[in-house]
Scaffold this motif. Structure first.
Motif, mmCIF file in Angstrom:
data_model
loop_
_atom_site.group_PDB
_atom_site.id
_atom_site.type_symbol
_atom_site.label_atom_id
_atom_site.label_comp_id
_atom_site.label_asym_id
_atom_site.label_seq_id
_atom_site.Cartn_x
_atom_site.Cartn_y
_atom_site.Cartn_z
ATOM 1 N N ILE A 316 7.966 -1.817 3.261
ATOM 2 C CA ILE A 316 7.295 -2.650 3.930
ATOM 3 C C ILE A 316 5.750 -2.527 3.575
ATOM 4 C CG2 ILE A 316 6.408 -4.355 5.792
ATOM 5 C CD1 ILE A 316 9.525 -3.923 6.958
ATOM 6 N N ASP A 317 5.515 -1.442 4.036
ATOM 7 C CA ASP A 317 4.104 -0.832 3.961
ATOM 8 C C ASP A 317 3.666 -0.779 2.640
ATOM 9 O OD1 ASP A 317 3.680 -0.632 6.543
ATOM 10 O OD2 ASP A 317 3.862 1.441 6.838
ATOM 11 N N ILE A 318 4.397 -0.167 1.637
ATOM 12 C CA ILE A 318 4.042 0.030 0.272
ATOM 13 C C ILE A 318 3.872 -1.098 -0.415
ATOM 14 C CG2 ILE A 318 4.712 0.701 -1.932
ATOM 15 C CD1 ILE A 318 6.320 3.300 -0.520
ATOM 16 N N GLU A 319 4.595 -2.295 -0.237
ATOM 17 C CA GLU A 319 4.680 -3.672 -0.734
ATOM 18 C C GLU A 319 3.377 -4.329 -0.314
ATOM 19 O OE1 GLU A 319 6.327 -4.665 -3.226
ATOM 20 O OE2 GLU A 319 7.730 -2.792 -3.246
ATOM 21 N N GLN A 320 3.123 -4.251 1.103
ATOM 22 C CA GLN A 320 2.045 -4.887 1.460
ATOM 23 C C GLN A 320 0.609 -4.335 0.871
ATOM 24 O OE1 GLN A 320 2.860 -6.487 5.884
ATOM 25 N NE2 GLN A 320 2.778 -4.287 5.687
ATOM 26 N N ALA A 321 0.678 -2.847 0.631
ATOM 27 C CA ALA A 321 -0.455 -2.192 0.114
ATOM 28 C C ALA A 321 -0.706 -2.795 -1.280
ATOM 29 C CB ALA A 321 -0.572 -0.952 0.617
ATOM 30 N N ARG A 322 0.405 -2.677 -2.067
ATOM 31 C CA ARG A 322 0.096 -2.999 -3.386
ATOM 32 C C ARG A 322 -0.491 -4.261 -3.572
ATOM 33 N NH1 ARG A 322 5.280 -2.007 -5.071
ATOM 34 N NH2 ARG A 322 4.779 -0.046 -5.767
ATOM 35 N N LEU A 323 -0.063 -5.519 -3.039
ATOM 36 C CA LEU A 323 -0.385 -6.679 -3.070
ATOM 37 C C LEU A 323 -1.841 -6.715 -2.659
ATOM 38 C CD1 LEU A 323 2.626 -8.867 -1.541
ATOM 39 C CD2 LEU A 323 1.638 -8.399 -4.095
ATOM 40 N N LEU A 324 -2.428 -5.979 -1.625
ATOM 41 C CA LEU A 324 -3.811 -6.064 -1.332
ATOM 42 C C LEU A 324 -4.432 -5.366 -2.456
ATOM 43 C CD1 LEU A 324 -6.156 -6.823 0.996
ATOM 44 C CD2 LEU A 324 -5.384 -4.924 1.973
ATOM 45 N N CYS A 325 -4.052 -4.332 -2.880
ATOM 46 C CA CYS A 325 -4.723 -3.819 -4.006
ATOM 47 C C CYS A 325 -4.996 -4.575 -5.037
ATOM 48 C CB CYS A 325 -3.890 -2.353 -4.224
ATOM 49 S SG CYS A 325 -4.996 -1.142 -5.349
ATOM 50 N N LEU A 326 -3.745 -5.308 -5.501
ATOM 51 C CA LEU A 326 -3.882 -6.152 -6.610
ATOM 52 C C LEU A 326 -4.961 -7.258 -6.478
ATOM 53 C CD1 LEU A 326 -0.390 -6.238 -7.753
ATOM 54 C CD2 LEU A 326 -2.103 -5.127 -8.883
ATOM 55 N N LYS A 327 -5.059 -7.943 -5.201
ATOM 56 C CA LYS A 327 -5.893 -8.852 -4.955
ATOM 57 C C LYS A 327 -7.237 -8.041 -4.994
ATOM 58 C CE LYS A 327 -7.198 -12.356 -1.541
ATOM 59 N NZ LYS A 327 -7.184 -13.013 -0.279
ATOM 60 N N ALA A 328 -7.466 -7.155 -4.520
ATOM 61 C CA ALA A 328 -8.974 -6.631 -4.596
ATOM 62 C C ALA A 328 -9.290 -6.380 -6.031
ATOM 63 C CB ALA A 328 -8.933 -5.296 -3.845
ATOM 64 N N MET A 346 -10.995 -3.029 2.676
ATOM 65 C CA MET A 346 -9.903 -3.463 3.262
ATOM 66 C C MET A 346 -8.740 -2.145 2.591
ATOM 67 S SD MET A 346 -9.262 -7.399 3.793
ATOM 68 C CE MET A 346 -10.802 -8.421 4.114
ATOM 69 N N ILE A 347 -8.489 -2.360 1.361
ATOM 70 C CA ILE A 347 -7.624 -1.552 0.673
ATOM 71 C C ILE A 347 -7.941 -0.060 0.783
ATOM 72 C CG2 ILE A 347 -8.608 -1.656 -1.603
ATOM 73 C CD1 ILE A 347 -4.823 -1.226 -0.778
ATOM 74 N N LYS A 348 -9.232 0.435 1.028
ATOM 75 C CA LYS A 348 -9.590 1.608 1.095
ATOM 76 C C LYS A 348 -9.064 1.997 2.445
ATOM 77 C CE LYS A 348 -11.541 5.643 0.374
ATOM 78 N NZ LYS A 348 -11.128 6.150 1.450
ATOM 79 N N VAL A 349 -8.854 1.603 3.542
ATOM 80 C CA VAL A 349 -8.484 1.686 5.044
ATOM 81 C C VAL A 349 -7.013 1.780 4.796
ATOM 82 C CG1 VAL A 349 -8.152 0.796 7.235
ATOM 83 C CG2 VAL A 349 -10.483 0.783 6.113
ATOM 84 N N VAL A 350 -6.372 0.743 4.083
ATOM 85 C CA VAL A 350 -4.930 0.570 4.201
ATOM 86 C C VAL A 350 -4.235 1.624 3.535
ATOM 87 C CG1 VAL A 350 -2.993 -0.927 3.339
ATOM 88 C CG2 VAL A 350 -4.757 -2.025 4.702
ATOM 89 N N ALA A 351 -4.614 1.733 2.117
ATOM 90 C CA ALA A 351 -3.896 2.598 0.981
ATOM 91 C C ALA A 351 -3.706 3.976 1.731
ATOM 92 C CB ALA A 351 -4.198 2.620 -0.393
ATOM 93 N N PRO A 352 -4.711 4.802 1.883
ATOM 94 C CA PRO A 352 -4.549 6.098 2.573
ATOM 95 C C PRO A 352 -3.557 6.407 3.596
ATOM 96 C CG PRO A 352 -6.582 5.835 1.670
ATOM 97 C CD PRO A 352 -6.117 4.365 1.958
ATOM 98 N N ASN A 353 -3.668 5.203 4.581
ATOM 99 C CA ASN A 353 -3.078 5.195 5.842
ATOM 100 C C ASN A 353 -1.536 4.867 5.441
ATOM 101 O OD1 ASN A 353 -4.577 5.417 8.535
ATOM 102 N ND2 ASN A 353 -6.005 4.449 7.108
ATOM 103 N N VAL A 354 -1.162 4.141 4.737
ATOM 104 C CA VAL A 354 0.039 3.872 4.050
ATOM 105 C C VAL A 354 0.566 5.205 3.456
ATOM 106 C CG1 VAL A 354 1.662 2.700 2.601
ATOM 107 C CG2 VAL A 354 -0.132 1.477 4.083
ATOM 108 N N SER A 355 0.018 5.863 2.605
ATOM 109 C CA SER A 355 0.467 6.912 1.747
ATOM 110 C C SER A 355 0.899 8.170 2.817
ATOM 111 C CB SER A 355 -0.296 7.386 0.781
ATOM 112 O OG SER A 355 -1.704 7.566 1.323
#
Length: 410
Positions: A316-328, A346-355
């Protein structure tokens, strides 16, 4: 909305995956072997062997978008295949699965950001002297911005002095987390400092090209990241004492440093996030394979309920992060980096936290193996955790997000 990748993206992605399968994954063990030993600050032969193969395959300098929000990015013709941010996102995700792979394609930091600075803000002479060899992968570069003596999350705090003296500038200061300085091929650094402390605070700063063989530069020490020195690339503390460089080395004119930094860091941040998603995807893959191969208390570990929850949360986390990254990435391409800054934050906060969350679960699944060198999870975790600080800490990006949200209700 259309969520599938374009035909061009799919074709490039297939080519990159084929190259990774043939040349990158089979050489992971060789890379680890070559990067070890007492002399760690050296050129890695396997990377140099693979670069010509990547160039010949047309997989070179793919990070350079033709425009940001319709504005041309550069007036320099790069060798390679420039992709939009949206097209490059899944490509960079593949690179993130193997930390060193992006260098094979000449798409690794800080060279990517430095090339964009030179392409967008450099003059013809600066481009010919430094951008051409960087774009060909003949040399490497460094970026010197963060300082140990001040809170560098606020770039206006930077104290390094860049003082005009006739036909030269004299640089004095101490930097750290200077990406790329340890590489023996590092020939040029972009340094951010102050040229006019009496000016308004956002036009005090300038950026200047500093050849790494200039007198007065001391490489004080490599900095470790959770015990890893990141050789041969590395992050260094650097002391500059009366370093003289030609006045022609100033980039885009005095007082433009903050403007250049903002232009540089937008793409750099999202490139990191793209690779973070790849690191998370690879960690999930390793975790699932490990869980299915191990038996504990009479049944496969993968059958135990706690791991079902963790696997589901990771996906779930990966899919959400990917969609936000693509939107950015899409917004950067269509309206420009400035208008997309909230999404980039937003993605700079989300992606490293997810990974880091996914990697933490993968480490747990591997038990003792997860924290040693055998599976690459510990070093990947160290790198991803550091990204919550690099290119601005989470807290600064959350302030940006909040300010943009508050503006909507003025």
């Amino acid at each position: 909305m259309h969520f599938e990748y374009s035909k061009r993206t799919q074709e490039m992605l297939e080519r990159v995956r084929a190259f990774m399968d043939e040349h990158i994954y089979p050489n992971e063990a060789r890379y680890e072997e070559e990067s070890g030993g007492p002399d760690r600050w050296k050129i890695i032969e396997v990377i140099e062997e693979l670069k010509p193969k990547a160039r010949a395959a047309g997989l070179w300098n793919m990070f350079v978008p033709p425009t940001h929000g319709g504005t041309p990015v550069h007036h320099f013709e790069f060798e390679g295949t420039p992709l939009t941010n949206l097209e490059y996102a899944p490509i960079a995700e593949e690179f993130g699965r193997v930390g060193w792979s992006s260098e094979v394609f000449n798409c690794s930091a800080p060279d990517t950001g430095n090339m964009e600075v030179l392409a967008r803000y450099g003059n013809h002479e600066q481009q010919q002297q430094w951008l051409v060899p960087l774009s060909k992968g003949e040399i490497r570069s460094a970026f010197l911005m963060t300082e140990p003596a001040v809170a560098s999350s606020d770039a206006t705090n930077i104290e390094t002095s860049i003082r005009r003296d006739g036909d030269e500038y004299v640089i004095n200061g101490r930097k750290w987390w200077s990406s790329g300085v340890g590489d023996p091929r590092c020939k040029i650094a972009i340094v951010m400092g102050k040229t006019d402390t009496s000016a308004p605070k956002h036009i005090q700063q300038s950026q200047i090209l500093m050849p790494m063989d200039a007198p007065g530069i001391t490489k004080v020490r490599p900095l470790h990241v959770f015990g890893y020195d990141d050789a041969p690339h590395g992050h260094y503390e650097v002391l500059m004492e009366n370093v003289r460089v030609p006045a022609a080395n100033i980039i885009f004119g005095e007082g433009r440093g903050f403007e250049i930094a903002q232009g540089r860091l937008g793409p750099g941040r999202i490139h990191h996030c793209m690779r973070s998603i790849g690191a998370a995807e690879r960690a999930l893959e390793k975790m699932v394979k490990r869980l299915k191969s191990r038996v504990a208390f009479g049944r496969p570990v993968a059958d135990q309920g706690v791991w079902h929850e963790r696997i589901a949360n990771a996906r779930i986390d990966i899919e959400q992060a990917r969609l936000l990254c693509l939107k950015a990435a899409y917004m950067m391409d269509t309206v420009g980096n400035k208008e997309a800054k909230a999404l980039i934050a937003m993605i700079k906060v989300v992606a490293p936290n997810v990974s880091t969350r996914v990697l933490d679960m993968a480490i747990q699944a591997h038990g003792g193996g997860g924290v040693c060198q055998d599976y690459g999870l510990a070093s990947s975790y160290a790198g991803q955790r550091t990204l919550r600080l690099a290119d601005g800490p989470d807290e600064v990006h959350r302030v940006t997000i909040a300010k943009e949200e508050l503006k909507r209700y003025n």
